[in-house]
Structures are given as structure tokens and as C-alpha cells.
Design an enzyme around this catalytic site. Structure first.
Site, mmCIF file in Angstrom:
data_model
loop_
_atom_site.group_PDB
_atom_site.id
_atom_site.type_symbol
_atom_site.label_atom_id
_atom_site.label_comp_id
_atom_site.label_asym_id
_atom_site.label_seq_id
_atom_site.Cartn_x
_atom_site.Cartn_y
_atom_site.Cartn_z
ATOM 1 N N GLY A 100 0.812 -1.221 0.000
ATOM 2 C CA GLY A 100 0.000 0.000 0.000
ATOM 3 C C GLY A 100 0.842 1.266 0.000
ATOM 4 O O GLY A 100 0.317 2.374 0.099
ATOM 5 N N GLU A 106 5.324 2.636 8.292
ATOM 6 C CA GLU A 106 4.974 1.372 8.963
ATOM 7 C C GLU A 106 6.177 0.829 9.733
ATOM 8 O O GLU A 106 6.037 0.333 10.853
ATOM 9 C CB GLU A 106 4.491 0.338 7.938
ATOM 10 C CG GLU A 106 3.116 0.656 7.386
ATOM 11 C CD GLU A 106 2.694 -0.242 6.235
ATOM 12 O OE1 GLU A 106 1.487 -0.370 6.023
ATOM 13 O OE2 GLU A 106 3.566 -0.793 5.533
#
Ligand code: 5RP
Length: 230
Positions: A100, A106
Site C-alpha cells: 500500500g 509502517e
């Protein structure tokens, strides 16, 4: 038979069992993370007190829309638990992430957390990482030089890779931090640690989607129920 969407929902709901009142939560990006976010919002509405730190602008917007209290890593730099999806998971809980496009944030959020819990449907389990093209976040400056240096680094490890600049329509995809992504199709990554080190040695590489030694537990939703891998 449950489809991938049902399994993602099941994994997202199961992650709630790991969330305790007062926790500082890293909140992942992608459709499985979104299943968790929706489940979490229900608990928050019912009185659960947590504070979230998002791994992407998209996640931040969804959490705020659903009423989850949000902070940033600047104000909450240490987190209790991060819950996020993955593109591939091997038996040693090594991951490929970044499908994504949120891999940099992240990884920063996961590394700032006491524990990273990965939620996934069973299609994400692999014996060897690499069938999913590895996202590599790069600086726009010197892009071609970086591209060639990545190819050389891979060749030095005996790996072949097709590198593709990620696009959104006609334009290059730009990450939340203003970088580009090269998707590196290796086919197989037999030694993820060596590849990780080699990629980090390439000037222009900001981060890559190999998450090594970060995941503490994986909840996998399968056709026959939920399974935990530690
Ligand atoms: C986003 C990610 C996601 O966690 C990964 O792509 C999995 O997505 P999904 O849950 O939609 O299958 O790494 O950068």
C-alpha cells in the site's frame, strides 16, 4: 467458503483481544488494517480508552473519521502495540510490506512499539519471501543511479530482479513522505538479511519493505479458523 475479505475481517476483529485499556497503539495501513480499525472504533465508542498513531495519511483520516483519538510519534514516541497487515509472511515471521506504499512509516511505527502484531489472511503465508515484489522507497534525486545501484547490489548477491517504478495512473506514486517506490520482483529472496543490508548500503534508498525481527506475533485467518504464529 470464506473469501479473502471475510478472512481479513476475522483477523481484524481477532486483533481486538490484544488491545487493552490505556494502550498507545500503532495503527497499520491496508484493507486488513482497515478491518481492525472498524472493529476498534466500535470498542472506542463503547468506552475503550486508547490513543492511536497512524502509519499513513489514509489510516489517519479513517481513524479520525471513526472517532479514534489520534496522536503522532512526535507527541507519543513509544508505543505499546502496533497492529498491521503484510504482503508476505514466512515461517520465521519475516515480512514483505509496502504493497500500500506505507512501508517507511509502517517500519518506523513498528520499531517504536513494544510489540508488532501482524494480521493477515492465509494467502499471505509463504515458505520463502519474494514472490510479492519488494517495495523499495527511494529518494527522487538521482533515481536512475539508485535504480542501477540496486540492480548491482542484487546481482552481487546472485539475485536477478525486475525493477518497476510504481505509478498511480500516469504519474509516479508519491509516498506520504514525498519519495518514490521501486517494486523489485526477485521471485525468491533466500537470504532476506543480506538483501536488507545490501539495500540499506545504497545511497538513495530510504527504506525497503523487508521487516525482519519486527513481528512478534501473527494472527492468520484461515478457512478452518484463526491461528497464531509466534
Ligand atoms: C501497506 C501494507 C499492507 O499491510 C499490505 O499491503 C497488506 O495489505 P492488505 O491488508 O490490503 O492485504 O504493507 O503498505
Amino acid at each position: 467458503m470464506a473469501d479473502a475479505g471475510d478472512l481479513k475481517q476475522a483477523a481484524g476483529r481477532a486483533a481486538l483481544d490484544h488491545v487493552e485499556d490505556g494502550m498507545r497503539l500503532g495503527i497499520g495501513t491496508g484493507s486488513t488494517a482497515e478491518a481492525f480499525i472498524h472493529a476498534l472504533a466500535g470498542k472506542v465508542e463503547a468506552g475503550l480508552k486508547v490513543v492511536g498513531v497512524a502509519t499513513s495519511q489514509r489510516t489517519e483520516a479513517l481513524c479520525r473519521e471513526l472517532g479514534i483519538p489520534m496522536q503522532t510519534l512526535e507527541t507519543v514516541p513509544q508505543l505499546d502495540l502496533t497492529i498491521d497487515g503484510a504482503d508476505e509472511i514466512d515461517p520465521e515471521l519475516r515480512l514483505i510490506k509496502g504493497g500500500g506504499g506505507a512501508l517507511l512509516r509502517e517500519k518506523i511505527v513498528a520499531a517504536a512499539s513494544a510489540k508488532m502484531l501482524v494480521i493477515a489472511d492465509e494467502t499471505k503465508l509463504v515458505e520463502t519471501l519474494g514472490a510479492f515484489p519488494l517495495p523499495i522507497e527511494i529518494n527522487g534525486f538521482g533515481m536512475i543511479a539508485t535504480y542501477l545501484a540496486i540492480q548491482k547490489a542484487a546481482q552481487d548477491l546472485g539475485l536477478e530482479c525486475d525493477l518497476t517504478l510504481r505509478r498511480l495512473g500516469e504519474e509516479p506514486f508519491i509516498t506520504d513522505s514525498g519519495h518514490l517506490i521501486l517494486d523489485a520482483a526477485f521471485g525468491r529472496i533466500p537470504d532476506p538479511e543480506s538483501l536488507s543490508r545490501a539495500l540499506h548500503d545504497v545511497p538513495g534508498v530510504v527504506e525497503h519493505g523487508l521487516f525482519l525481527g519486527l513481528a512478534g506475533e501473527v494472527i492468520v485467518a484461515t478457512q478452518s479458523g484463526l491461528r497464531s504464529m509466534t
